[in-house]
Design an enzyme around this catalytic site. Structure first.
Site, short mmCIF file in Angstrom:
data_model
loop_
_atom_site.label_atom_id
_atom_site.label_comp_id
_atom_site.label_asym_id
_atom_site.label_seq_id
_atom_site.Cartn_x
_atom_site.Cartn_y
_atom_site.Cartn_z
CE1 TYR A 42 -2.79 -3.25 1.65
CE2 TYR A 42 -4.36 -1.53 1.05
CZ TYR A 42 -4.09 -2.84 1.37
OH TYR A 42 -5.11 -3.76 1.41
CE1 TYR A 49 -5.25 -4.78 4.57
CE2 TYR A 49 -5.27 -7.17 4.67
CZ TYR A 49 -5.19 -6.00 3.94
OH TYR A 49 -5.09 -6.07 2.57
N PRO A 55 -12.52 0.07 -0.83
CG PRO A 55 -11.62 -0.05 -2.98
CD PRO A 55 -12.60 0.71 -2.14
C1 PHB Z 1 -7.21 -6.80 -4.55
O1 PHB Z 1 -6.34 -7.66 -4.61
O2 PHB Z 1 -8.06 -6.65 -5.45
C2 PHB Z 1 -7.25 -5.91 -3.36
C3 PHB Z 1 -6.37 -6.14 -2.30
C4 PHB Z 1 -6.41 -5.30 -1.19
C5 PHB Z 1 -7.31 -4.26 -1.16
C6 PHB Z 1 -8.19 -4.05 -2.20
C7 PHB Z 1 -8.17 -4.87 -3.30
O3 PHB Z 1 -7.32 -3.43 -0.07
#
Ligand code: PHB
Ligand code: APR
Length: 404
Positions: A213, A398, A306
């Site tokens: 991230y 998480y 997301p």
């Molecule tokens: C994904 O792999 O599509 C994905 C992974 C983590 C996220 C959002 C999407 O926070």
């Protein structure tokens, strides 16, 4: 005969215990859990099987979701093909900081595409010869405020009507179940964000073993994956941007810049772009998640941005609770768990909302931010990655808060 009665008598009639609208993770998993408990259901889906099996969506399963799938006998392919990850990386100002979920919480996550899970659920349902109807249209729910709920739909040119004891509205954010609740019953809570994600699926090995991230001046970026040869990559974009504004080269260029390390050594492996699309950012909750004999689950009741990877997991937790409540009702006649369904789900939903909102605001560039806000955001990331207590807070959320 009045017109309504004539139409009703023309319908092909069916009867089941639970009528389920929507064959996403929520509806399919619910039908599976109910079947294992000896409760009949019929699942209705207005898209084709091919469409729902190939739609690329979320990809992260909490430990609790993995445990639920294993306990339900659905873990075989996920166990072979899913990627177990013991942490993630948070990257900002050219440096990466690992958050070690396993060390901090004793739990891990599994990367497994939502459409792969949907394929497994569909295969299991069809192998057992249980009812699952694709390509239906004009789905309408009625009677849930009284004792005789029903679902009407059209299939192959004929009108059908299912009489059932309960209806599960698992038809996603744009479905018909939530809007069928009479006005004034639901309170809607919503937040939109001034950005979205441009996402690609690329034929390229993942840049690293775990998800990255990245917070950057130019905007957020996320490096995820689906397999050792497929990458799932996102860059923050404008809320109104469409794919035409983002040719492949622009996406790769932004991914490289936003994830670059100070030593210049890091590169995102590039490859053919197989799919491209925009993921909107929204927080949404409808309260309560039930009205009479209609129960909403998953995206039909709530949406999270997301960034916290919570959407699919919330859908699974909802239907786990709904199954427990329906089992109690059929085994002992007790309505207590059904009456408390919404309150029980919402405690978890709001915590996931809080976490998803926090991850989103911490990691993205906000167009309206002042220089003060920028400094505060960097201080927050610095604090997070320097404090074991703060990292544990992220990790605990998480990997997923406990399921009862
Ligand atoms: C994904 O792999 O599509 C994905 C992974 C983590 C996220 C959002 C999407 O926070
Ligand atoms: N009739 C029948 N089916 C419908 C109708 C309708 N009127 N409207 C929508 N559907 C179907 C959709 O085509 C979809 O297949 O309901 C299904 C809902 O599935 P999802 O949108 O995947 O929602 P849910 O099962 O709650 O799963 C939540 O999906 O969007 C992601 O991030 C989210 O991972 C989370 C997950």
């Amino acid at each position: 005969m009045p017109a309504d009665d004539a139409a009703a008598s023309a319908a092909v009639r069916h009867r089941t215990q639970v009528g389920i609208v929507g064959a996403g993770p929520a509806g399919l998993f619910l039908s599976h859990l109910l079947a294992r408990a000896g409760i009949d259901s019929i699942v209705l889906e207005d898209r084709s099987r091919d469409y729902v099996e190939s739609r690329i969506r979320a990809g992260v399963l909490e430990q609790g979701s993995v445990d639920l799938l294993n306990a339900a006998g659905l873990g075989a392919r996920m166990g072979r093909e899913g990627l177990a990850h013991a942490g993630i990386e948070i990257r900002f100002e050219g440096r990466g900081h690992r958050i070690d979920f396993l060390a901090l919480t004793g739990k891990a996550i599994t990367v497994y595409g939502q459409h792969e899970l949907v394929k497994d659920l569909i295969a299991a349902r069809l192998a057992e010869g249980r009812p699952l109807h694709f390509d239906v249209s004009d789905v309408a729910v009625a009677g849930f405020d009284g004792d005789s709920p029903s679902i009407r739909y059209r299939e192959d040119g004929e009108t059908h009507e299912i009489a059932c004891d309960f209806i599960a509205g698992c038809d996603g954010f744009h479905g018909i179940c939530r809007p069928s609740v009479p006005a004034g019953v639901l309170a809607l809570y919503e937040r939109s964000y001034p950005f979205a994600w441009m996402g690609i699926l690329a034929e390229a090995p993942p840049a690293s073993k775990e998800l990255i991230y990245a917070h950057h001046e130019r905007g957020f970026a996320l490096l995820s994956m689906r397999s050792p040869t497929l990458s799932r990559l996102y860059v923050q974009c404008g809320p109104e941007d469409d794919v035409a504004a983002w040719p492949d080269e622009r996406i790769w260029d932004e991914l490289q810049r936003r994830t670059a390390t100070s030593d210049g050594a890091f590169r995102v492996p590039q490859g053919a772009v197989l799919q491209k699309g925009v993921t909107p950012m929204r927080s949404f909750v409808a309260e309560p998640m039930q009205c009479g004999r209609l129960f909403l689950a998953g995206d039909a009741a709530h949406i999270v941005p997301p960034t916290g990877a919570k959407g699919m997991n919330l859908a699974m937790a909802d239907v786990h609770y709904l199954t427990q409540a329906l089992v109690a009702r059929y085994r002992s006649g007790s309505m207590d768990l059904l009456d408390g369904y919404s309150a029980r789900c919402l405690r978890r939903v709001w915590k996931a909302q809080r976490f998803s909102w926090w991850m989103t605001t911490m990691l993205h560039r906000h167009p309206e931010d002042s220089p003060f806000d920028r400094r505060r955001q960097l201080a927050e990331l610095d604090y997070l990655t320097g404090s074991e207590a703060a990292m544990r807070v992220l990790a605990e959320n998480y990997v997923g808060l406990p399921l009862e």
